[in-house]
Scaffold this motif. Structure first.
Motif, PDB file in Angstrom:
ATOM      1  N   ASN A 113     -40.065 -43.433 -20.024  1.00  0.00           N
ATOM      2  CA  ASN A 113     -41.240 -43.201 -20.356  1.00  0.00           C
ATOM      3  C   ASN A 113     -42.222 -41.699 -20.456  1.00  0.00           C
ATOM      4  O   ASN A 113     -41.833 -41.393 -18.924  1.00  0.00           O
ATOM      5  CB  ASN A 113     -42.044 -44.588 -20.342  1.00  0.00           C
ATOM      6  CG  ASN A 113     -43.715 -44.119 -20.832  1.00  0.00           C
ATOM      7  OD1 ASN A 113     -44.426 -43.391 -21.028  1.00  0.00           O
ATOM      8  ND2 ASN A 113     -44.100 -44.607 -20.486  1.00  0.00           N
ATOM      9  N   ILE A 114     -42.078 -40.651 -21.095  1.00  0.00           N
ATOM     10  CA  ILE A 114     -42.339 -39.416 -20.593  1.00  0.00           C
ATOM     11  C   ILE A 114     -43.664 -39.737 -19.573  1.00  0.00           C
ATOM     12  O   ILE A 114     -43.758 -38.379 -18.263  1.00  0.00           O
ATOM     13  CB  ILE A 114     -41.943 -38.372 -21.495  1.00  0.00           C
ATOM     14  CG1 ILE A 114     -40.962 -38.140 -21.650  1.00  0.00           C
ATOM     15  CG2 ILE A 114     -42.820 -37.231 -21.153  1.00  0.00           C
ATOM     16  CD1 ILE A 114     -40.620 -36.902 -22.952  1.00  0.00           C
ATOM     17  N   TYR A 115     -44.705 -40.584 -19.873  1.00  0.00           N
ATOM     18  CA  TYR A 115     -45.907 -40.321 -19.268  1.00  0.00           C
ATOM     19  C   TYR A 115     -46.397 -41.391 -18.725  1.00  0.00           C
ATOM     20  O   TYR A 115     -47.104 -41.407 -18.418  1.00  0.00           O
ATOM     21  CB  TYR A 115     -46.896 -40.530 -20.600  1.00  0.00           C
ATOM     22  CG  TYR A 115     -46.564 -39.538 -21.561  1.00  0.00           C
ATOM     23  CD1 TYR A 115     -47.154 -37.912 -21.833  1.00  0.00           C
ATOM     24  CD2 TYR A 115     -46.108 -40.059 -23.584  1.00  0.00           C
ATOM     25  CE1 TYR A 115     -46.094 -36.811 -23.115  1.00  0.00           C
ATOM     26  CE2 TYR A 115     -45.537 -39.130 -23.549  1.00  0.00           C
ATOM     27  CZ  TYR A 115     -45.922 -37.697 -23.705  1.00  0.00           C
ATOM     28  OH  TYR A 115     -45.750 -36.972 -24.517  1.00  0.00           O
ATOM     29  N   ALA A 116     -44.867 -41.538 -18.009  1.00  0.00           N
ATOM     30  CA  ALA A 116     -45.678 -42.596 -17.181  1.00  0.00           C
ATOM     31  C   ALA A 116     -46.414 -42.422 -15.980  1.00  0.00           C
ATOM     32  O   ALA A 116     -46.650 -41.407 -15.159  1.00  0.00           O
ATOM     33  CB  ALA A 116     -43.956 -43.559 -16.291  1.00  0.00           C
ATOM     34  N   GLU A 117     -46.596 -43.438 -15.591  1.00  0.00           N
ATOM     35  CA  GLU A 117     -47.399 -43.342 -14.186  1.00  0.00           C
ATOM     36  C   GLU A 117     -46.668 -42.394 -12.866  1.00  0.00           C
ATOM     37  O   GLU A 117     -47.801 -41.722 -12.376  1.00  0.00           O
ATOM     38  CB  GLU A 117     -48.330 -44.489 -13.475  1.00  0.00           C
ATOM     39  CG  GLU A 117     -49.582 -45.010 -13.807  1.00  0.00           C
ATOM     40  CD  GLU A 117     -49.910 -46.246 -13.805  1.00  0.00           C
ATOM     41  OE1 GLU A 117     -49.888 -46.574 -12.970  1.00  0.00           O
ATOM     42  OE2 GLU A 117     -50.971 -46.929 -15.165  1.00  0.00           O
ATOM     43  N   ASN A 118     -45.656 -42.497 -12.673  1.00  0.00           N
ATOM     44  CA  ASN A 118     -45.395 -42.261 -11.774  1.00  0.00           C
ATOM     45  C   ASN A 118     -45.105 -40.746 -12.253  1.00  0.00           C
ATOM     46  O   ASN A 118     -44.614 -39.653 -11.670  1.00  0.00           O
ATOM     47  CB  ASN A 118     -43.896 -43.006 -11.248  1.00  0.00           C
ATOM     48  CG  ASN A 118     -42.324 -42.702 -12.900  1.00  0.00           C
ATOM     49  OD1 ASN A 118     -43.703 -42.816 -14.288  1.00  0.00           O
ATOM     50  ND2 ASN A 118     -41.113 -42.926 -11.998  1.00  0.00           N
ATOM     51  N   LYS A 119     -45.180 -40.310 -13.389  1.00  0.00           N
ATOM     52  CA  LYS A 119     -44.661 -38.580 -13.397  1.00  0.00           C
ATOM     53  C   LYS A 119     -43.212 -37.898 -13.744  1.00  0.00           C
ATOM     54  O   LYS A 119     -43.171 -37.420 -13.073  1.00  0.00           O
ATOM     55  CB  LYS A 119     -45.886 -37.747 -13.184  1.00  0.00           C
ATOM     56  CG  LYS A 119     -46.998 -38.001 -13.041  1.00  0.00           C
ATOM     57  CD  LYS A 119     -47.767 -36.788 -12.588  1.00  0.00           C
ATOM     58  CE  LYS A 119     -49.361 -37.819 -13.395  1.00  0.00           C
ATOM     59  NZ  LYS A 119     -50.224 -36.351 -12.330  1.00  0.00           N
ATOM     60  N   PRO A 120     -42.387 -38.973 -14.752  1.00  0.00           N
ATOM     61  CA  PRO A 120     -40.900 -38.390 -13.919  1.00  0.00           C
ATOM     62  C   PRO A 120     -40.847 -37.189 -14.410  1.00  0.00           C
ATOM     63  O   PRO A 120     -39.824 -36.742 -13.725  1.00  0.00           O
ATOM     64  CB  PRO A 120     -40.425 -39.630 -15.183  1.00  0.00           C
ATOM     65  CG  PRO A 120     -41.598 -39.766 -16.135  1.00  0.00           C
ATOM     66  CD  PRO A 120     -42.729 -40.213 -15.593  1.00  0.00           C
ATOM     67  N   PHE A 121     -41.015 -36.326 -15.167  1.00  0.00           N
ATOM     68  CA  PHE A 121     -40.648 -35.415 -15.542  1.00  0.00           C
ATOM     69  C   PHE A 121     -42.133 -33.858 -14.772  1.00  0.00           C
ATOM     70  O   PHE A 121     -42.787 -34.302 -14.689  1.00  0.00           O
ATOM     71  CB  PHE A 121     -40.234 -35.233 -17.580  1.00  0.00           C
ATOM     72  CG  PHE A 121     -39.557 -35.619 -17.650  1.00  0.00           C
ATOM     73  CD1 PHE A 121     -38.138 -35.111 -17.353  1.00  0.00           C
ATOM     74  CD2 PHE A 121     -39.638 -37.416 -18.066  1.00  0.00           C
ATOM     75  CE1 PHE A 121     -36.810 -36.155 -17.742  1.00  0.00           C
ATOM     76  CE2 PHE A 121     -38.807 -37.561 -18.381  1.00  0.00           C
ATOM     77  CZ  PHE A 121     -37.721 -37.974 -18.348  1.00  0.00           C
ATOM     78  N   ASP A 122     -41.420 -32.879 -15.039  1.00  0.00           N
ATOM     79  CA  ASP A 122     -42.088 -31.993 -14.474  1.00  0.00           C
ATOM     80  C   ASP A 122     -42.239 -31.520 -16.040  1.00  0.00           C
ATOM     81  O   ASP A 122     -41.724 -30.225 -16.550  1.00  0.00           O
ATOM     82  CB  ASP A 122     -41.977 -30.824 -13.512  1.00  0.00           C
ATOM     83  CG  ASP A 122     -42.427 -29.313 -13.353  1.00  0.00           C
ATOM     84  OD1 ASP A 122     -43.721 -29.313 -14.337  1.00  0.00           O
ATOM     85  OD2 ASP A 122     -42.536 -28.772 -13.176  1.00  0.00           O
ATOM     86  N   LEU A 123     -43.557 -31.483 -16.521  1.00  0.00           N
ATOM     87  CA  LEU A 123     -43.435 -31.486 -17.906  1.00  0.00           C
ATOM     88  C   LEU A 123     -44.165 -29.139 -18.441  1.00  0.00           C
ATOM     89  O   LEU A 123     -43.687 -29.617 -18.856  1.00  0.00           O
ATOM     90  CB  LEU A 123     -45.373 -31.857 -19.123  1.00  0.00           C
ATOM     91  CG  LEU A 123     -45.543 -34.383 -18.865  1.00  0.00           C
ATOM     92  CD1 LEU A 123     -46.990 -34.396 -19.144  1.00  0.00           C
ATOM     93  CD2 LEU A 123     -44.054 -33.917 -19.418  1.00  0.00           C
ATOM     94  N   ALA A 124     -44.329 -28.922 -17.223  1.00  0.00           N
ATOM     95  CA  ALA A 124     -44.229 -27.099 -17.370  1.00  0.00           C
ATOM     96  C   ALA A 124     -42.836 -26.434 -17.730  1.00  0.00           C
ATOM     97  O   ALA A 124     -42.714 -26.066 -18.646  1.00  0.00           O
ATOM     98  CB  ALA A 124     -44.934 -27.341 -16.100  1.00  0.00           C
ATOM     99  N   THR A 125     -42.025 -27.417 -17.667  1.00  0.00           N
ATOM    100  CA  THR A 125     -40.216 -27.172 -18.054  1.00  0.00           C
ATOM    101  C   THR A 125     -39.271 -28.013 -18.255  1.00  0.00           C
ATOM    102  O   THR A 125     -38.530 -27.619 -18.787  1.00  0.00           O
ATOM    103  CB  THR A 125     -39.609 -27.121 -16.402  1.00  0.00           C
ATOM    104  OG1 THR A 125     -39.596 -27.806 -15.446  1.00  0.00           O
ATOM    105  CG2 THR A 125     -41.013 -25.834 -15.348  1.00  0.00           C
ATOM    106  N   GLY A 126     -39.737 -29.479 -18.026  1.00  0.00           N
ATOM    107  CA  GLY A 126     -39.088 -30.607 -19.124  1.00  0.00           C
ATOM    108  C   GLY A 126     -38.151 -31.289 -17.891  1.00  0.00           C
ATOM    109  O   GLY A 126     -37.386 -31.792 -18.161  1.00  0.00           O
ATOM    110  N   ASP A 127     -38.214 -30.912 -16.645  1.00  0.00           N
ATOM    111  CA  ASP A 127     -37.340 -31.007 -15.896  1.00  0.00           C
ATOM    112  C   ASP A 127     -37.549 -32.799 -14.577  1.00  0.00           C
ATOM    113  O   ASP A 127     -38.471 -33.029 -15.002  1.00  0.00           O
ATOM    114  CB  ASP A 127     -37.429 -30.102 -14.207  1.00  0.00           C
ATOM    115  CG  ASP A 127     -36.645 -29.228 -14.965  1.00  0.00           C
ATOM    116  OD1 ASP A 127     -35.538 -28.717 -15.629  1.00  0.00           O
ATOM    117  OD2 ASP A 127     -36.918 -27.865 -13.886  1.00  0.00           O
ATOM    118  N   LEU A 128     -36.268 -33.052 -14.804  1.00  0.00           N
ATOM    119  CA  LEU A 128     -36.704 -34.835 -14.100  1.00  0.00           C
ATOM    120  C   LEU A 128     -36.647 -34.478 -13.125  1.00  0.00           C
ATOM    121  O   LEU A 128     -35.996 -33.792 -11.746  1.00  0.00           O
ATOM    122  CB  LEU A 128     -35.384 -35.495 -15.039  1.00  0.00           C
ATOM    123  CG  LEU A 128     -35.413 -36.619 -14.196  1.00  0.00           C
ATOM    124  CD1 LEU A 128     -36.010 -37.577 -15.284  1.00  0.00           C
ATOM    125  CD2 LEU A 128     -33.422 -37.258 -14.594  1.00  0.00           C
TER     126      LEU A 128
END
Length: 198
Positions: free
Chosen positions: A156-171
């Motif tokens: 889940n991209i939008y999970a509370e633990n913020k699994p991704f850096d949404l500015a780059t897409g990096d895990l």
């Protein structure tokens, strides 16, 4: 994890990692970038983004496939295995991923996916691309493409633990990197297993 001795005794396999997204900051492409860094020594992974392929058209194919298609087909035919990272659009895979599959499953050399191993991961909304992954597995039945069943990874991209850096897409989540590494390692084992049966 595989021991150094076991890996040393394995053949090196060529894996084509295909993203289903053309977005510059795609989290699915980010998953594949992470997979490149996590790959065991027996896997040589090439990342492929299918953005330059025209929509599949049999008339165009018969008249002479464009260079982008010829290059994609050559890459796919040369692969020993595939790693897909699929986003989920309207409960299914993206059009760009389906289009890449359509081109590589046709042509003068036949189906590039036939009798090869594969794995799928994905990132999306609440279900983390689960439905898209299921649809991709359905498509694989016709292609005679052999997806391994486990381990699976849907994020889940939008999970509370913020699994991704949404500015780059990096895990960026370390626990998920470990799970992704387990998928990639299992693909290496699955590929070696199927290779022995041929």
């Amino acid at each position: 994890a595989l021991s150094t001795t076991v890996i040393a005794n394995m053949s090196v396999f060529k894996v084509v990692a295909i993203t289903g997204s053309l977005k510059k900051t795609s989290c699915n492409t980010g998953l594949l970038r992470a997979a490149l860094n996590l790959a065991p020594a027996n896997l040589n992974i090439t990342l492929y983004t299918p953005g330059d392929l025209p929509l599949y058209n049999e008339d165009v194919d018969k008249a002479g496939a464009p260079e982008s298609v010829v290059a994609w087909r050559a890459l796919a035919h040369g692969a020993d295995a595939f790693l897909f990272a699929t986003c989920e659009y309207n409960f299914s895979i993206s059009g760009v991923l389906k289009n890449a599959i359509d081109w590589a499953s046709r042509g003068p050399n036949g189906n590039a996916f036939a009798d090869k191993p594969a794995a799928v991961v994905g990132a999306g909304g609440t279900a983390g691309s689960l439905r898209a992954q299921e649809h991709l597995r359905d498509i694989a039945l016709f292609l005679n493409l052999h997806f391994m069943n486990t381990p699976q990874l849907q994020i889940n991209i939008y999970a509370e633990n913020k699994p991704f850096d949404l500015a780059t897409g990096d895990l960026v989540d370390e626990a998920l990197k470990t799970r992704l590494g387990a998928v990639v390692e299992a693909l290496g084992v699955w590929t070696a297993r199927l290779a022995k049966k041929q």
